[in-house]
Write a protein that holds these residues in place. Structure first.
Motif, PDB file in Angstrom:
ATOM      1  N   LEU A   1     -19.920 -43.357   5.845  1.00  0.00           N
ATOM      2  CA  LEU A   1     -19.125 -43.497   7.058  1.00  0.00           C
ATOM      3  C   LEU A   1     -18.942 -42.122   7.699  1.00  0.00           C
ATOM      4  CD1 LEU A   1     -16.354 -45.997   5.877  1.00  0.00           C
ATOM      5  CD2 LEU A   1     -18.545 -46.502   6.962  1.00  0.00           C
ATOM      6  N   HIS A   2     -19.150 -42.057   9.012  1.00  0.00           N
ATOM      7  CA  HIS A   2     -18.985 -40.817   9.773  1.00  0.00           C
ATOM      8  C   HIS A   2     -18.081 -41.071  10.967  1.00  0.00           C
ATOM      9  CE1 HIS A   2     -22.352 -38.551   7.805  1.00  0.00           C
ATOM     10  NE2 HIS A   2     -22.745 -39.795   7.540  1.00  0.00           N
ATOM     11  N   ARG A   3     -17.288 -40.055  11.318  1.00  0.00           N
ATOM     12  CA  ARG A   3     -16.438 -40.166  12.502  1.00  0.00           C
ATOM     13  C   ARG A   3     -17.290 -40.061  13.759  1.00  0.00           C
ATOM     14  NH1 ARG A   3     -13.849 -36.842   8.833  1.00  0.00           N
ATOM     15  NH2 ARG A   3     -11.912 -37.721   7.969  1.00  0.00           N
ATOM     16  N   GLN A   4     -16.645 -40.301  14.918  1.00  0.00           N
ATOM     17  CA  GLN A   4     -17.359 -40.318  16.190  1.00  0.00           C
ATOM     18  C   GLN A   4     -18.066 -39.000  16.476  1.00  0.00           C
ATOM     19  OE1 GLN A   4     -14.873 -41.349  19.480  1.00  0.00           O
ATOM     20  NE2 GLN A   4     -16.520 -41.319  20.988  1.00  0.00           N
ATOM     21  N   ASP A   5     -17.470 -37.870  16.019  1.00  0.00           N
ATOM     22  CA  ASP A   5     -18.088 -36.563  16.250  1.00  0.00           C
ATOM     23  C   ASP A   5     -19.152 -36.217  15.220  1.00  0.00           C
ATOM     24  OD1 ASP A   5     -16.555 -36.130  14.020  1.00  0.00           O
ATOM     25  OD2 ASP A   5     -15.340 -34.518  14.880  1.00  0.00           O
ATOM     26  N   GLY A   6     -19.426 -37.163  14.301  1.00  0.00           N
ATOM     27  CA  GLY A   6     -20.459 -36.955  13.295  1.00  0.00           C
ATOM     28  C   GLY A   6     -19.952 -36.432  11.975  1.00  0.00           C
ATOM     29  N   SER A   7     -18.680 -36.019  11.899  1.00  0.00           N
ATOM     30  CA  SER A   7     -18.154 -35.480  10.634  1.00  0.00           C
ATOM     31  C   SER A   7     -18.087 -36.573   9.569  1.00  0.00           C
ATOM     32  CB  SER A   7     -16.768 -34.866  10.860  1.00  0.00           C
ATOM     33  OG  SER A   7     -15.862 -35.835  11.359  1.00  0.00           O
ATOM     34  N   PHE A   8     -18.340 -36.169   8.317  1.00  0.00           N
ATOM     35  CA  PHE A   8     -18.389 -37.123   7.206  1.00  0.00           C
ATOM     36  C   PHE A   8     -16.981 -37.626   6.880  1.00  0.00           C
ATOM     37  CE2 PHE A   8     -18.128 -37.959   2.620  1.00  0.00           C
ATOM     38  CZ  PHE A   8     -19.051 -38.981   2.515  1.00  0.00           C
ATOM     39  N   PHE A   9     -16.885 -38.938   6.575  1.00  0.00           N
ATOM     40  CA  PHE A   9     -15.596 -39.547   6.263  1.00  0.00           C
ATOM     41  C   PHE A   9     -15.545 -40.087   4.836  1.00  0.00           C
ATOM     42  CE2 PHE A   9     -12.989 -43.567   6.461  1.00  0.00           C
ATOM     43  CZ  PHE A   9     -11.762 -42.942   6.422  1.00  0.00           C
ATOM     44  N   ARG A  10     -16.518 -40.898   4.457  1.00  0.00           N
ATOM     45  CA  ARG A  10     -16.437 -41.539   3.142  1.00  0.00           C
ATOM     46  C   ARG A  10     -17.797 -42.132   2.756  1.00  0.00           C
ATOM     47  NH1 ARG A  10     -11.699 -45.644   2.872  1.00  0.00           N
ATOM     48  NH2 ARG A  10     -10.569 -43.662   2.957  1.00  0.00           N
ATOM     49  N   THR A  11     -18.042 -42.251   1.451  1.00  0.00           N
ATOM     50  CA  THR A  11     -19.215 -42.951   0.926  1.00  0.00           C
ATOM     51  C   THR A  11     -18.759 -44.192   0.177  1.00  0.00           C
ATOM     52  OG1 THR A  11     -20.618 -40.987   0.726  1.00  0.00           O
ATOM     53  CG2 THR A  11     -21.155 -42.842  -0.700  1.00  0.00           C
ATOM     54  N   LEU A  12     -19.402 -45.322   0.456  1.00  0.00           N
ATOM     55  CA  LEU A  12     -19.107 -46.584  -0.222  1.00  0.00           C
ATOM     56  C   LEU A  12     -20.372 -47.054  -0.926  1.00  0.00           C
ATOM     57  CD1 LEU A  12     -17.220 -48.387   2.691  1.00  0.00           C
ATOM     58  CD2 LEU A  12     -16.198 -47.150   0.782  1.00  0.00           C
ATOM     59  N   LEU A  13     -20.261 -47.385  -2.206  1.00  0.00           N
ATOM     60  CA  LEU A  13     -21.410 -47.903  -2.935  1.00  0.00           C
ATOM     61  C   LEU A  13     -21.751 -49.294  -2.413  1.00  0.00           C
ATOM     62  CD1 LEU A  13     -20.632 -46.796  -6.602  1.00  0.00           C
ATOM     63  CD2 LEU A  13     -22.187 -45.734  -4.962  1.00  0.00           C
ATOM     64  N   ALA A  14     -23.048 -49.526  -2.175  1.00  0.00           N
ATOM     65  CA  ALA A  14     -23.509 -50.830  -1.694  1.00  0.00           C
ATOM     66  C   ALA A  14     -24.849 -51.150  -2.349  1.00  0.00           C
ATOM     67  CB  ALA A  14     -23.640 -50.828  -0.174  1.00  0.00           C
ATOM     68  N   PRO A  15     -24.852 -51.373  -3.660  1.00  0.00           N
ATOM     69  CA  PRO A  15     -26.113 -51.628  -4.365  1.00  0.00           C
ATOM     70  C   PRO A  15     -26.829 -52.862  -3.814  1.00  0.00           C
ATOM     71  CG  PRO A  15     -24.213 -52.195  -5.735  1.00  0.00           C
ATOM     72  CD  PRO A  15     -23.679 -51.476  -4.552  1.00  0.00           C
ATOM     73  N   GLY A  16     -28.122 -52.689  -3.529  1.00  0.00           N
ATOM     74  CA  GLY A  16     -28.902 -53.814  -3.033  1.00  0.00           C
ATOM     75  C   GLY A  16     -28.884 -53.968  -1.529  1.00  0.00           C
ATOM     76  N   ILE A  17     -28.214 -53.067  -0.782  1.00  0.00           N
ATOM     77  CA  ILE A  17     -28.144 -53.216   0.669  1.00  0.00           C
ATOM     78  C   ILE A  17     -29.543 -53.196   1.260  1.00  0.00           C
ATOM     79  CG2 ILE A  17     -27.799 -50.728   1.002  1.00  0.00           C
ATOM     80  CD1 ILE A  17     -26.140 -51.407   3.479  1.00  0.00           C
TER      81      ILE A  17
END
Length: 605
Positions: free
Chosen positions: A476-492
């Motif tokens: 996940l990134h904010r509107q200005d491109g800065s990093f916000f969070r990583t969420l695991l999504a195995p199999g996406i």
């Protein structure tokens, strides 16, 4: 010296003045007539139309009047039969003049020779054998045949020619009458078209006026109700204020009286009165002030799809239309197929115009999204972007053009946020552009093992950008491109969408599932989907219903299936999407499908 007037010069002047195209300056070839009655060659008008392919009108080069082009463009324009007939007539007379000049005998008197006895002059015409004969012919072969003198034969020919000329003239007049009838037909057609168009517009204006009047009537009713509600609430507040002012003034006055009584010399004489007043003052402390809460100031308007709407005067009040709306809502049972009539093909865009070539190419769409005004932006197979204007949808003459964006190469995926900012996934970075295609921000992608190029991208209502990496995770990134969070999504897999801070994707690892997680990574739902499907697109409508484009892996045809916001399968809404690659909704409610051969737009109903 004045030019000698001849039949040839007269024909030439008629041709130059009336039968030459003002574009190519040559004689008409398949003349077409504009609405201003000026005529031009079909090919010349086609070339004129190609100078401005986006326009639906032609401007006359002579008088500058506009002519509306319909579905088939220049081909639909009226044929100029009058000019065509005049051309045929002129060319026929020119041919006759040439033949006459070629066959004209010399000035000296010329006598034809017999074809059989070449040293003999022909003197008669054999009526039986239908040929010219000489004296030898008469003696040897035609002595018993009736014959006619040449002068009489000539007179008979002239007489026969005059009879035929009269018939031709009559026939020509028939053509002139037919042309007049055709001209009258077009005038009548134009008049009927204009009258019918006016009737349709008048009917539309009347219906719009009725609807506007009805809406204004509903508005006035609600305004009166609002004014009365405001007055009632305001009166309640003013009454509470006046009551409290009265009690407060009374208390102050009693305090003053007690103080004055206690200060007097004859205090003992007023003691009983003082005690009574103090008792009254004590009772005052038990009186509670009149209260009005902030909730009592609540007034709001409740929109309703079934009617104009209604007032809500209590914040805790359940919307009046909710229960009735729930009662009216159809129950969608699992695996109940909706009829295909619910969604119909509105338009299909199959070609585009590259910026580096005038040659039109076929659209092979890979990723698609929509601006707030329902303009469509699409990534096509050649790793370029095209934009399809909402105003051009359904117009056959309008061909979308390739977008030229400085600093953008090899786009892979595309998305648009609520601010109409274009978000494009490239080879190494995600770039964000404003509506004028000026780059605002960018951020680098994870590259190298175990990360492949991003498989999907989505953006939420707060312009938070979600980038999915195949089989691994969502960043996940904010509107200005800065990093916000990583969420695991195995199999996406290759498709991702967002609705109300829920990330929805197709899990392709092991058993195929439709999965929804929140921004903390918690699973909202995970439901099985058909294992025979290949997912080829994913999106949500404004109500949260989920749509999945699928392909069976064998035929070229794909389907689109609908799920409820909580993942319950509803059914197939449309069939026949050739090799779908992505889907989205426009703000206008149209369903856009990116396919291997086109961009298809479906409308509901």
């Amino acid at each position: 010296m004045a030019e000698r007037v001849t039949a040839k010069s007269v024909l030439r002047k008629i041709s130059q003045r009336h039968l030459e195209c003002q574009i190519c300056n040559d004689r008409f070839v398949e003349p077409k007539m504009l609405e201003c009655s000026h005529s031009y060659c079909l090919k010349c008008l086609q070339q004129l139309a190609e100078t401005n392919p986006t326009s639906q009108t032609l401007i006359c080069p002579v008088c500058r009047s506009e002519t509306l082009l319909v579905e088939k463009g220049v081909f639909e324009l009226r044929n100029d039969f009058k000019s065509t007939l005049m051309l045929d007539e002129i060319e026929q007379h020119e041919t006759e003049l040439r033949n006459q000049q070629e066959n004209q005998p010399p000035n000296q008197e010329y006598v034809s020779k017999c074809s059989k006895h070449t040293d003999k002059d022909v003197i008669m015409y054999c009526d039986s054998c239908k040929q010219l004969i000489c004296t030898t012919c008469i003696a040897k072969d035609h002595s018993m045949h009736p014959a006619t003198e040449l002068s009489e034969v000539l007179d008979n020919c002239k007489k026969k020619a005059n009879e035929i000329f009269a018939e031709v003239e009559q026939h020509y007049n028939n053509f002139k009458i037919a042309m007049q009838d055709i001209e009258l037909f077009h005038k009548t057609l134009d008049s009927m078209f204009a009258a019918t168009k006016a009737k349709i517009s008048k009917k539309a204006d009347n219906e719009i006026a009725k609807k506007v009047a009805k809406i204004r009537e509903e508005e006035n009713k609600l305004m009166l109700e609002l004014v009365q509600t405001f007055k009632d609430k305001s009166t309640k507040g003013e009454t509470a204020k006046a009551t409290n002012d009265k009690e407060m003034t009374k208390a102050q006055n009693v305090k003053v009286v007690v103080t004055q009584l206690m200060d007097k010399a004859n205090f003992s004489e007023n003691l009983l009165l003082i005690e009574k007043v103090l008792q009254d003052l004590k009772e005052y402390t038990k009186i509670q002030p009149k209260q009005v809460t902030q909730e009592q100031a609540y007034i709001d308007f409740e929109d309703d799809q079934e009617s104009f709407g209604r007032l809500r005067i209590n914040a805790k009040q359940k919307p009046e239309g909710a229960a009735s709306a729930e009662a009216r809502m159809p129950i969608c049972k699992p695996k109940t197929k909706l009829t295909q009539k619910l969604w119909t093909l509105k338009a299909e865009i199959t070609t585009y115009r590259p910026k580096s070539s005038k040659q039109i190419k076929t659209v092979c769409a890979l990723s698609v999204d929509s601006y707030c005004n329902s303009d469509i932006v699409c990534v096509i197979k050649s790793n370029t972007l095209i934009k399809i204007s909402a105003d051009s949808i359904g117009k056959s003459k309008v061909i979308p053009k390739e977008l030229s964006i400085k600093g953008l190469t090899d786009p892979i995926r595309v998305a648009v946020n609520k601010n109409d900012e274009l978000i494009v996934v490239g080879d190494t970075a995600v770039k964000i552009f404003n509506r004028k295609y000026k780059r605002l921000h960018q951020f680098a992608l994870l590259v190298g093992q175990p990360f492949d190029l991003p498989s999907c991208i989505a953006v939420d209502d707060n312009s938070l950008i979600a980038v999915g990496y195949h089989q691994i995770q969502i960043d996940l990134h904010r509107q200005d491109g800065s990093f916000f969070r990583t969420l695991l999504a195995p199999g996406i897999g290759h498709y991702l969408t967002i609705h109300e801070q829920h990330l929805i994707y197709i899990k392709t690892l092991a058993k195929k599932k439709l999965v929804s997680i929140d921004y903390d990574g918690s699973v909202v739902f995970s439901v099985d989907i058909s294992q025979s499907w290949w997912s080829r697109g994913l999106c949500c409508d404004k109500d949260g219903s989920i749509y999945v484009a699928v392909w069976d892996g064998e035929s070229s045809s794909g389907d689109i299936h609908q799920y409820s916001p909580d993942g319950e399968y509803i059914g197939c809404i449309t069939k026949g999407c050739t090799y779908p690659h992505g889907i989205t909704f426009t703000p206008a409610g149209d369903l856009v499908v990116a396919t291997q051969e086109s961009v298809q737009i479906y409308c509901h109903g």
